[in-house]
Every structure is written in structure tokens, then in C-alpha cells.
Write a protein that holds these residues in place. Structure first.
Motif, PDB file in Angstrom:
ATOM      1  N   TYR A 278      11.029  -8.429 -22.000  1.00  0.00           N
ATOM      2  CA  TYR A 278      10.624  -7.216 -22.867  1.00  0.00           C
ATOM      3  C   TYR A 278      11.761  -6.935 -23.867  1.00  0.00           C
ATOM      4  N   SER A 279      11.365  -6.918 -25.016  1.00  0.00           N
ATOM      5  CA  SER A 279      12.326  -6.275 -26.179  1.00  0.00           C
ATOM      6  C   SER A 279      12.178  -4.906 -26.400  1.00  0.00           C
ATOM      7  N   SER A 280      13.160  -4.097 -26.138  1.00  0.00           N
ATOM      8  CA  SER A 280      13.157  -2.715 -25.906  1.00  0.00           C
ATOM      9  C   SER A 280      14.101  -2.155 -27.187  1.00  0.00           C
ATOM     10  N   THR A 281      14.856  -1.400 -27.052  1.00  0.00           N
ATOM     11  CA  THR A 281      15.770  -0.671 -27.945  1.00  0.00           C
ATOM     12  C   THR A 281      16.935  -0.017 -27.282  1.00  0.00           C
ATOM     13  N   ILE A 282      17.955  -0.045 -27.967  1.00  0.00           N
ATOM     14  CA  ILE A 282      19.131   0.569 -27.184  1.00  0.00           C
ATOM     15  C   ILE A 282      18.861   2.023 -27.126  1.00  0.00           C
ATOM     16  N   PRO A 283      19.031   2.493 -26.018  1.00  0.00           N
ATOM     17  CA  PRO A 283      18.866   4.056 -25.793  1.00  0.00           C
ATOM     18  C   PRO A 283      19.604   4.810 -26.627  1.00  0.00           C
ATOM     19  N   ILE A 284      19.187   6.077 -26.852  1.00  0.00           N
ATOM     20  CA  ILE A 284      19.766   7.088 -27.565  1.00  0.00           C
ATOM     21  C   ILE A 284      20.689   7.853 -26.588  1.00  0.00           C
ATOM     22  N   GLY A 285      20.053   8.062 -25.483  1.00  0.00           N
ATOM     23  CA  GLY A 285      20.871   8.675 -24.261  1.00  0.00           C
ATOM     24  C   GLY A 285      20.263   8.265 -22.831  1.00  0.00           C
ATOM     25  N   PRO A 286      20.818   9.108 -21.845  1.00  0.00           N
ATOM     26  CA  PRO A 286      20.591   8.601 -20.499  1.00  0.00           C
ATOM     27  C   PRO A 286      19.117   8.725 -19.939  1.00  0.00           C
ATOM     28  N   ASP A 287      18.499   9.590 -20.625  1.00  0.00           N
ATOM     29  CA  ASP A 287      16.988  10.096 -20.314  1.00  0.00           C
ATOM     30  C   ASP A 287      15.940   9.572 -21.095  1.00  0.00           C
ATOM     31  N   ALA A 288      14.846   9.222 -20.571  1.00  0.00           N
ATOM     32  CA  ALA A 288      13.911   8.607 -21.299  1.00  0.00           C
ATOM     33  C   ALA A 288      13.536   9.683 -22.662  1.00  0.00           C
ATOM     34  N   ASN A 289      13.609  10.618 -22.486  1.00  0.00           N
ATOM     35  CA  ASN A 289      13.294  12.015 -23.583  1.00  0.00           C
ATOM     36  C   ASN A 289      14.563  12.013 -24.437  1.00  0.00           C
ATOM     37  N   ASP A 290      15.503  11.390 -24.393  1.00  0.00           N
ATOM     38  CA  ASP A 290      16.626  11.338 -25.379  1.00  0.00           C
ATOM     39  C   ASP A 290      16.056  10.901 -26.619  1.00  0.00           C
ATOM     40  N   GLY A 291      16.714  11.177 -27.704  1.00  0.00           N
ATOM     41  CA  GLY A 291      16.202  10.673 -29.174  1.00  0.00           C
ATOM     42  C   GLY A 291      14.962  11.567 -29.560  1.00  0.00           C
ATOM     43  N   ILE A 292      14.691  10.941 -30.721  1.00  0.00           N
ATOM     44  CA  ILE A 292      13.410  11.742 -31.506  1.00  0.00           C
ATOM     45  C   ILE A 292      12.174  10.742 -31.775  1.00  0.00           C
ATOM     46  N   ASP A 293      12.597   9.627 -32.111  1.00  0.00           N
ATOM     47  CA  ASP A 293      11.597   8.663 -32.389  1.00  0.00           C
ATOM     48  C   ASP A 293      10.541   8.547 -31.208  1.00  0.00           C
TER      49      ASP A 293
ATOM     50  N   SER B 217       8.322   6.240 -30.595  1.00  0.00           N
ATOM     51  CA  SER B 217       8.375   4.624 -30.300  1.00  0.00           C
ATOM     52  C   SER B 217       9.504   4.297 -29.264  1.00  0.00           C
ATOM     53  N   ARG B 218      10.509   4.801 -29.613  1.00  0.00           N
ATOM     54  CA  ARG B 218      11.874   4.708 -28.803  1.00  0.00           C
ATOM     55  C   ARG B 218      11.440   5.206 -27.427  1.00  0.00           C
ATOM     56  N   LYS B 219      11.017   6.279 -27.353  1.00  0.00           N
ATOM     57  CA  LYS B 219      10.646   7.124 -26.169  1.00  0.00           C
ATOM     58  C   LYS B 219       9.746   6.170 -25.394  1.00  0.00           C
ATOM     59  N   GLN B 220       8.819   5.735 -25.795  1.00  0.00           N
ATOM     60  CA  GLN B 220       7.827   5.028 -25.303  1.00  0.00           C
ATOM     61  C   GLN B 220       8.232   3.600 -24.846  1.00  0.00           C
ATOM     62  N   LYS B 221       9.423   3.141 -25.325  1.00  0.00           N
ATOM     63  CA  LYS B 221       9.756   1.772 -24.940  1.00  0.00           C
ATOM     64  C   LYS B 221      10.622   2.215 -23.609  1.00  0.00           C
ATOM     65  N   ARG B 222      11.378   3.249 -23.839  1.00  0.00           N
ATOM     66  CA  ARG B 222      12.109   3.710 -22.266  1.00  0.00           C
ATOM     67  C   ARG B 222      10.964   3.824 -21.207  1.00  0.00           C
ATOM     68  N   GLU B 223       9.891   4.250 -21.379  1.00  0.00           N
ATOM     69  CA  GLU B 223       9.011   4.549 -20.424  1.00  0.00           C
ATOM     70  C   GLU B 223       8.342   3.008 -19.944  1.00  0.00           C
ATOM     71  N   VAL B 224       7.990   1.940 -21.075  1.00  0.00           N
ATOM     72  CA  VAL B 224       7.736   0.740 -20.795  1.00  0.00           C
ATOM     73  C   VAL B 224       8.766  -0.051 -19.611  1.00  0.00           C
ATOM     74  N   GLU B 225       9.977   0.418 -19.877  1.00  0.00           N
ATOM     75  CA  GLU B 225      11.250  -0.196 -19.174  1.00  0.00           C
ATOM     76  C   GLU B 225      11.035   0.287 -17.955  1.00  0.00           C
ATOM     77  N   HIS B 226      10.828   1.640 -17.595  1.00  0.00           N
ATOM     78  CA  HIS B 226      10.622   1.955 -16.489  1.00  0.00           C
ATOM     79  C   HIS B 226       9.699   1.664 -15.590  1.00  0.00           C
ATOM     80  N   TYR B 227       8.445   1.353 -16.183  1.00  0.00           N
ATOM     81  CA  TYR B 227       7.422   0.871 -15.498  1.00  0.00           C
ATOM     82  C   TYR B 227       7.584  -0.678 -15.101  1.00  0.00           C
ATOM     83  N   ILE B 228       8.336  -1.268 -15.894  1.00  0.00           N
ATOM     84  CA  ILE B 228       8.537  -2.976 -15.704  1.00  0.00           C
ATOM     85  C   ILE B 228       9.618  -2.607 -14.398  1.00  0.00           C
ATOM     86  N   GLU B 229      10.580  -2.058 -14.200  1.00  0.00           N
ATOM     87  CA  GLU B 229      11.360  -1.809 -13.171  1.00  0.00           C
ATOM     88  C   GLU B 229      10.617  -1.458 -11.737  1.00  0.00           C
ATOM     89  N   ASP B 230       9.729  -0.575 -11.845  1.00  0.00           N
ATOM     90  CA  ASP B 230       8.838  -0.122 -10.750  1.00  0.00           C
ATOM     91  C   ASP B 230       7.979  -1.190 -10.316  1.00  0.00           C
TER      92      ASP B 230
END
Length: 374
Positions: free
Chosen positions: A146-161, A163-176
Motif C-alpha cells: 500500500y502506498s501511503s504518505t510520510i506522516p506529518i506527526g505521530p498521530d493519525a489526526n496530525d496534519g491538515i490535509d 487525504s493524508r489523514k485517511q491514508k493513516r487510517e488505512v495504514e492502521h486498518y491494514i495493521e489490524d
């Protein structure tokens, strides 16, 4: 004396006609098109498999899809690429692809970016990513990338964009999902900002925004899209060291001043940019542009403060797959005409057959940009 035929492995590529998908296909099927004499050497692996690409597209007759087939044909690899039509907004069409091709070895997923500053009224990107992961598990896919994006910060809600937030949520889903299905193997790549985004008209705008909008010591993690393709191809050829891991794909964080100086060294000319007052106006009136610069500052601050403790490890992990070009190396190859893949498109000033002046950078519209809307 008997001989054995190498096993054919099928790879489903979602986003096959985009920058990342094309770079990956080139590197896997005809790597000479994604390498140059001036660029670092890619780690090579024994050719123990025959690869076949299922390239997902909404319209197999569309110019980008036809261009992909033509490129494969020019490298005598037309039989190794099959266009398959499906829409991620209609899950049943993607399910039909899995049902029609029951022995898919790997899936490489690049979800379409909705656009810089584009309003997101739903969780579409998250829904698409989780849906694809579920199908991969259901149909026994061996390796999910899965191609995501470099995180803005340590938490999924870090950052403003969004799309970036949703990519982090997909990452967590893949891990689970991996924890629930131990035999399912996944890898998440986190690409940096592509060098190609600094080419053409929109690149000149981006250069000015970063040059004037960022603090002098703020660094941005960057990479060539062709190198991203090499990394993913390398992962498929030698996945075991990277299973269930994250890779930040960047040659390393650099300041915009360092990029400007590298451009002069590589070309003998200053980097193209728009007048400073244009960048200043854009950063005042355009929320998308303002947020882009703000996220770069936040990411830099979190990296140097240690709030992204695995960043360096993830960068080195990507570099262990293959060497990654610095901006200066990439630009020198571009100027000399040796650049392949998307580097060649950048050199000619076009992408997917369109002129850069009428094309987009992160799905920007020039008129909307200047009007304060992305």
C-alpha cells in the motif's frame, strides 16, 4: 536435460496509469526504461519469476491506459500487461476482477489524490483502501503493498490535509487486518515529495511557495518517482526482510535552498520560479497552498524533535532495497537526456501526453489556484 519454467506471478496494480503505478510497472517488467547510466545502481535479484500485470483502469480505451500498453509493447512486454476495467467507487466491479483472476500473487495500491485543498465530503479514500485490503485477504493474495504518505506527526489526526489523514487510517486498518490474518503479508511504503512536482509551470509555482513560505532550515523529504518504482519492484522480488513493515521512500530531507543550489550545479541555471509576489499572494489567499507549507513545517518540527522516532529507520529500510537518487543526480540525468520513465516525461515537459502548462500538479487548476481555490 530438463528445464523448469519460472513461475508466473500476477500483480494487480491499482493506480496503474498514475505516476507511481507506471514507475513500478517499468521497473518490474522493463527496468531499463526506469534507469539511467547516471543514476545509482538498483539492487538486482535473481529472475526466478515471470511477472504479469493486471492494470486496473476505469476505461481501458482512455489515452493513459492505451499509452501504458503502447509502452509495454515498445519493450516487447505487451503480453505481460492486461488492462482490467473496474471502479473503486463500485466495489462489485473490483470483486469481479478478483473472481476472474483467482491466483493474484500481489496487489500494489495507489489511491488517487483528490487534489490539493480539495474538500472531502466523505471517507472515500479510507473506504476504498479498506475495501481493497479486505478483498486481498478474502482472495488469498500473498503480498499486499500500500502506498501511503510520510506522516506529518505521530498521530493519525496530525496534519491538515484530509487525504493524508485517511491514508493513516488505512495504514492502521491494514495493521489490524494483518494481526487477525497472520498468514497475510503486507508492506506500507510512504513516498516523499516527488522531484517531478517541481517541473513545469506548476513546479515553478510550487518552488516559489516553498522557497518563500518555508523557514530557511525547514527540510522536505523528496524522491524521484522512478526510484519509488524501483523500490516497489525490489520489494516484490525480495519481500521477506520487509514483511509487515513501513518504508519511508526518500533520498533524505533537504531544504529548499539546497534544492535550488543543486539545480544550479546540475544545470548551470537558476531553478524556474514565478515572481515572489505571486507566491506571496497565493499563500495569502489559497488555503490549499497555505496548508501544504504549514504541513511541511509541522513535519520538519516533529522529525527533529523526535516525535517521529521511526522515520530514519524507515528511510534506511527503503534505501536497503535500492539506492535512491539525490535531486542533483536526478536533475543531471534529466538534463543529459538519460532519464527514463517519468523523468523523461518531465524532461519533455509533459505528463500522460498533456503539456505541463495545461496539466496538473496535485490536481491543481491554475485558474482556481489564482482565484484562491485549489
Amino acid at each position: 536435460m530438463s528445464t523448469t519454467t519460472p513461475e508466473t506471478k500476477t500483480v494487480l496494480v491499482i493506480g496503474a496509469t498514475g505516476k507511481q503505478g507506471r514507475a513500478f510497472i517499468r521497473s518490474l517488467l522493463f527496468p531499463s526504461a526506469n534507469s539511467t547510466p547516471s543514476s545509482p545502481t538498483t539492487t538486482t535479484y535473481p529472475k526466478s519469476e515471470n511477472w504479469h500485470i493486471l492494470a486496473v483502469t476505469r476505461d481501458a480505451s482512455a489515452p493513459p491506459a492505451r499509452a501504458l500498453l503502447e509502452e509495454a509493447k515498445s519493450h516487447n512486454a505487451a503480453s505481460k500487461v492486461t488492462l482490467v476495467e473496474a471502479s473503486l467507487n463500485t466495489p462489485s466491479t473490483l470483486r469481479a476482477v478478483f473472481e476472474s483472476h483467482p491466483n493474484i500473487y500481489s496487489v500494489f495500491v495507489v489511491l488517487a489524490y483528490p487534489g490539493l485543498g480539495a474538500p472531502v465530503t466523505s471517507q472515500r479514500e479510507k473506504e476504498q483502501g479498506t475495501m481493497i485490503a479486505d478483498l486481498a485477504v478474502e482472495f488469498g493474495v500473498k503480498l499486499f503493498v500500500y502506498s501511503s504518505t510520510i506522516p506529518i506527526g505521530p498521530d493519525a489526526n496530525d496534519g491538515i490535509d484530509e487525504s493524508r489523514k485517511q491514508k493513516r487510517e488505512v495504514e492502521h486498518y491494514i495493521e489490524d487486518l494483518g494481526k487477525k490474518n497472520p498468514n497475510w503479508k503486507w508492506i506500507v511504503i510512504r513516498p516523499g515529495f516527488f522531484y517531478e512536482n517541481l517541473e513545469g509551470v506548476f513546479g515553478a509555482i510550487g518552488t516559489t511557495m516553498y522557497r518563500d513560505g518555508l523557514k530557511r532550515d525547514t527540510t522536505i523529504a523528496m524522491v524521484a518517482s522512478e526510484d519509488l518504482g524501483r523500490v516497489v519492484a525490489g520489494l516484490l522480488q525480495n519481500p521477506e526482510p520487509y514483511i509487515n513493515k513501513f518504508l519511508c521512500v526518500t533520498s533524505g530531507p533537504v531544504t529548499m535552498r539546497e534544492v535550488l543550489n543543486a539545480h544550479v550545479r546540475a544545470t548551470g541555471k537558476p531553478m524556474p520560479a514565478v515572481p515572489g509576489f505571486v507566491g506571496w499572494i497565493l499563500l495569502k489567499i489559497n488555503k490549499g497552498a497555505k496548508d501544504l507549507v504549514k504541513e511541511a513545517e509541522i513535519n520538519h518540527a516533529n522529525r527533529i524533535s523526535g516525535k517521529l522516532p521511526t522515520f530514519e529507520e524507515e528511510v534506511e529500510r527503503a534505501k536497503s532495497v535500492c539506492e535512491l537518487q539525490t535531486y542533483e543526480q536526478w536533475k543531471r540525468a534529466l538534463v543529459s537526456g538519460e532519464a527514463g520513465g517519468d523523468g523523461e516525461l518531465a524532461r519533455r515537459g509533459s505528463t500522460d501526453g498533456k503539456r505541463m502548462s495545461t496539466s496538473s500538479w496535485n490536481n491543481l487548476s491554475l485558474m482556481k489556484l489564482l482565484a484562491g481555490r485549489s
